[in-house]
Enzyme design. Structure first.
Site, PDB file in Angstrom:
ATOM      1  N   ARG A 161      60.239  56.847  28.386  1.00 60.49           N
ATOM      2  CA  ARG A 161      60.700  55.449  28.483  1.00 60.49           C
ATOM      3  C   ARG A 161      61.371  55.224  29.834  1.00 60.49           C
ATOM      4  O   ARG A 161      61.465  54.102  30.314  1.00 60.49           O
ATOM      5  CB  ARG A 161      61.653  55.105  27.326  1.00 60.49           C
ATOM      6  CG  ARG A 161      62.381  53.769  27.492  1.00 60.49           C
ATOM      7  CD  ARG A 161      62.690  53.072  26.161  1.00 60.49           C
ATOM      8  NE  ARG A 161      63.368  53.926  25.213  1.00 60.49           N
ATOM      9  CZ  ARG A 161      64.682  54.180  25.207  1.00 60.49           C
ATOM     10  NH1 ARG A 161      65.469  53.653  26.129  1.00 60.49           N
ATOM     11  NH2 ARG A 161      65.207  54.964  24.285  1.00 60.49           N
ATOM     12  N   TYR A 208      52.980  30.384  35.217  1.00 58.53           N
ATOM     13  CA  TYR A 208      52.203  30.942  34.106  1.00 58.53           C
ATOM     14  C   TYR A 208      52.781  30.450  32.768  1.00 58.53           C
ATOM     15  O   TYR A 208      54.003  30.497  32.567  1.00 58.53           O
ATOM     16  CB  TYR A 208      52.253  32.471  34.186  1.00 58.53           C
ATOM     17  CG  TYR A 208      51.544  33.165  33.053  1.00 58.53           C
ATOM     18  CD1 TYR A 208      50.169  33.058  32.899  1.00 58.53           C
ATOM     19  CD2 TYR A 208      52.256  33.921  32.131  1.00 58.53           C
ATOM     20  CE1 TYR A 208      49.526  33.686  31.853  1.00 58.53           C
ATOM     21  CE2 TYR A 208      51.621  34.557  31.082  1.00 58.53           C
ATOM     22  CZ  TYR A 208      50.249  34.424  30.950  1.00 58.53           C
ATOM     23  OH  TYR A 208      49.620  35.046  29.903  1.00 58.53           O
ATOM     24  N   ASP A 227      55.638  35.779  41.287  1.00 52.91           N
ATOM     25  CA  ASP A 227      54.480  36.291  40.559  1.00 52.91           C
ATOM     26  C   ASP A 227      53.295  36.279  41.529  1.00 52.91           C
ATOM     27  O   ASP A 227      52.858  35.217  41.971  1.00 52.91           O
ATOM     28  CB  ASP A 227      54.224  35.383  39.344  1.00 52.91           C
ATOM     29  CG  ASP A 227      53.115  35.898  38.438  1.00 52.91           C
ATOM     30  OD1 ASP A 227      52.179  36.548  38.951  1.00 52.91           O
ATOM     31  OD2 ASP A 227      53.171  35.634  37.227  1.00 52.91           O
ATOM     32  N   LYS A 277      45.455  41.906  35.162  1.00 51.21           N
ATOM     33  CA  LYS A 277      44.481  41.083  35.877  1.00 51.21           C
ATOM     34  C   LYS A 277      43.790  41.957  36.937  1.00 51.21           C
ATOM     35  O   LYS A 277      43.138  42.908  36.585  1.00 51.21           O
ATOM     36  CB  LYS A 277      45.176  39.855  36.457  1.00 51.21           C
ATOM     37  CG  LYS A 277      46.057  39.124  35.422  1.00 51.21           C
ATOM     38  CD  LYS A 277      45.277  38.487  34.289  1.00 51.21           C
ATOM     39  CE  LYS A 277      46.117  38.106  33.076  1.00 51.21           C
ATOM     40  NZ  LYS A 277      47.265  37.248  33.322  1.00 51.21           N
TER      41      LYS A 277
HETATM   42  C1  LIG Z   1      48.474  36.959  32.601  1.00 53.45           C
HETATM   43  C2  LIG Z   1      49.566  36.528  33.487  1.00 53.45           C
HETATM   44  C3  LIG Z   1      50.873  36.953  33.262  1.00 53.45           C
HETATM   45  C4  LIG Z   1      51.288  37.732  32.038  1.00 53.45           C
HETATM   46  O1  LIG Z   1      50.811  39.010  32.071  1.00 53.45           O
HETATM   47  P1  LIG Z   1      50.486  39.884  30.753  1.00 53.45           P
HETATM   48  O2  LIG Z   1      50.049  41.171  31.326  1.00 53.45           O
HETATM   49  O3  LIG Z   1      49.424  39.144  30.008  1.00 53.45           O
HETATM   50  O4  LIG Z   1      51.754  39.972  29.967  1.00 53.45           O
HETATM   51  C5  LIG Z   1      51.829  36.601  34.193  1.00 53.45           C
HETATM   52  N1  LIG Z   1      51.521  35.850  35.273  1.00 53.45           N
HETATM   53  C6  LIG Z   1      50.286  35.412  35.501  1.00 53.45           C
HETATM   54  C7  LIG Z   1      50.017  34.572  36.708  1.00 53.45           C
HETATM   55  C8  LIG Z   1      49.263  35.712  34.613  1.00 53.45           C
HETATM   56  O5  LIG Z   1      48.036  35.230  34.817  1.00 53.45           O
END
Ligand SMILES: *Cc1c(COP(=O)(O)O)cnc(C)c1O
Length: 389
Positions: free
Chosen positions: A59, A112, A183, A208
């Protein structure tokens, strides 16, 4: 590594080379273990007192996950990184490390959707207020920043793909004493390195492009050692959203081809977006390279963009007619996807971002996968033909 290399070439070289692994393996082994034993009382005590840094429990620190974290820190041209079990694990942990009741956050519009819902559903419960702003309006941002603990960014934004002047926004936030978190999932560390533009922390949904094969849900946060250590000490052990060893290994595998995949996503998406721009059934294309001036910090564009369709097209019929573009959420993998705004506008289970920020009703989001671009174009063309009302 040669720091003079440009974004994509730098990434390509970083990702093809590792330090030596156990037994001279060219790929890091998966340390699929929850705990690591100590050879003596002294060794255990030295680790607990911080004199010795070595894995104790997965962890906290796991060597496979650590190998992934080091690659991300290098790609983002910063000091340290921390892997999480999902992008939302990364986002919630990064934000919670810096806020307390009564704090005020400024966030960009069209962030998001689940980041928006995390702010609205969870943070509000703790007396933290969040206001949303069009970050294209620098004067408005400057007026709104004083007194904010945190400025939460995403560029390009979700659904609308607005590109912001990250360097200018980071400068304004710094002057106001706000921590900046961005992000960077859309651009990936290959096309944009926000720490070099002045942001404090950068994060990704590694589900992604970083993973890239639609087989792992994960996240990562990167930044200066001091800030990442704050997350490591103050939130990671208690929120516990740690990346697992096997998922860390899958991400390392995904990373090897990231620069090659991004080049292909960029090329195919630009071909489709450019043709769609002059298609009679398309009223608008939202693609960062076409709809707005290229931001200085954005070294390339990825495969996700959106279009608005003319009333002559029956959108459900259009989605149903597509064969290569499957209907689904997420993006960044090998397979092409379509997500219609109409379904997100009826989504329940929390505040609705599409209605709140005004995602157009006749918009669909396209994820350009790794299929041949001409096959994707042929698929779109036949779907336009069959869905004319
Ligand atoms: C999918 C996404 C997230 C969240 O990520 P997860 O891995 O699904 O928790 C955050 N920011 C953006 C821009 C995303 O497309």
């Amino acid at each position: 590594m040669n720091p003079e290399l440009d974004g994509i070439d730098f990434a390509a070289t970083v990702l093809a080379h590792d330090e030596r692994h156990y037994g001279d393996a060219v790929v890091p082994p998966i340390f699929q273990t929850s705990l690591f034993t100590f050879s003596s009382y002294d060794e255990m005590a030295a680790t607990f007192s911080g004199k010795l840094v070595r894995p104790t429990y997965s962890r906290g620190l796991n060597p496979t996950v650590r190998a992934f974290e080091e690659k991300i820190a290098e790609l983002e041209r910063t000091e340290d990184a921390l892997g999480f079990g999902s992008g939302m694990g990364a986002i919630s942990s990064a934000v919670l490390a810096f806020v307390q009741p009564g704090d005020r956050i400024l966030a960009v519009e069209h962030l998001y959707p689940d980041s928006f819902r995390f702010f609205e559903v969870v943070l509000k419960r703790f007396g933290i207020t969040v206001d949303y702003i069009d970050a294209g309006d620098l004067a408005a941002v400057e007026r709104a920043l004083p007194g904010r603990k945190l400025f939460y960014l995403e560029s390009p934004t979700s659904w609308m793909f607005q590109v912001h002047d990250i360097a200018a926004l980071a400068r304004l936030a710094k002057a106001a004493g706000a921590v900046t978190i961005i992000d960077n999932s859309w651009a990936s560390p290959v096309f944009q390195q926000p720490i070099t533009l002045g942001c404090d922390l950068v994060l990704h949904s590694a589900s992604k492009y970083i993973g890239g094969h639609s087989d792992v849900v994960a996240g990562v946060v990167a930044g200066r050692k001091e800030l990442v250590n704050k997350l490591r000490r103050e939130v990671l052990p208690y929120l516990g959203a740690k990346l697992s060893p096997f998922d860390g290994w899958l991400l390392l595998r995904g990373l090897r081809t990231l620069p090659a995949r991004m080049r292909e996503h960029e090329r195919s998406a630009l071909l489709l977006a450019t043709r769609l721009q002059s298609h009679p059934a398309v009223t608008r294309v939202h693609h960062p390279a076409l709809s707005q001036p290229r931001s200085k910090g954005l070294g390339g564009t990825s495969g996700l963009f959106s279009i608005e369709l003319d009333p002559s097209i029956d959108i459900p019929a259009f989605c149903n007619a597509l064969k290569l573009f499957k209907m689904g959420v997420s993006w960044g993998g090998h397979e092409s996807l379509i997500c219609p705004a109409g379904v997100t506008r009826v989504q329940t289970g929390g505040p609705n971002h599409a209605l709140r920020f005004g995602v157009p009703e006749r918009m669909v989001r396209l994820n350009t996968g790794l299929e041949a671009a001409e096959s994707l174009w042929a698929d779109l063309t036949q779907a336009f033909e069959t869905s004319k009302t």
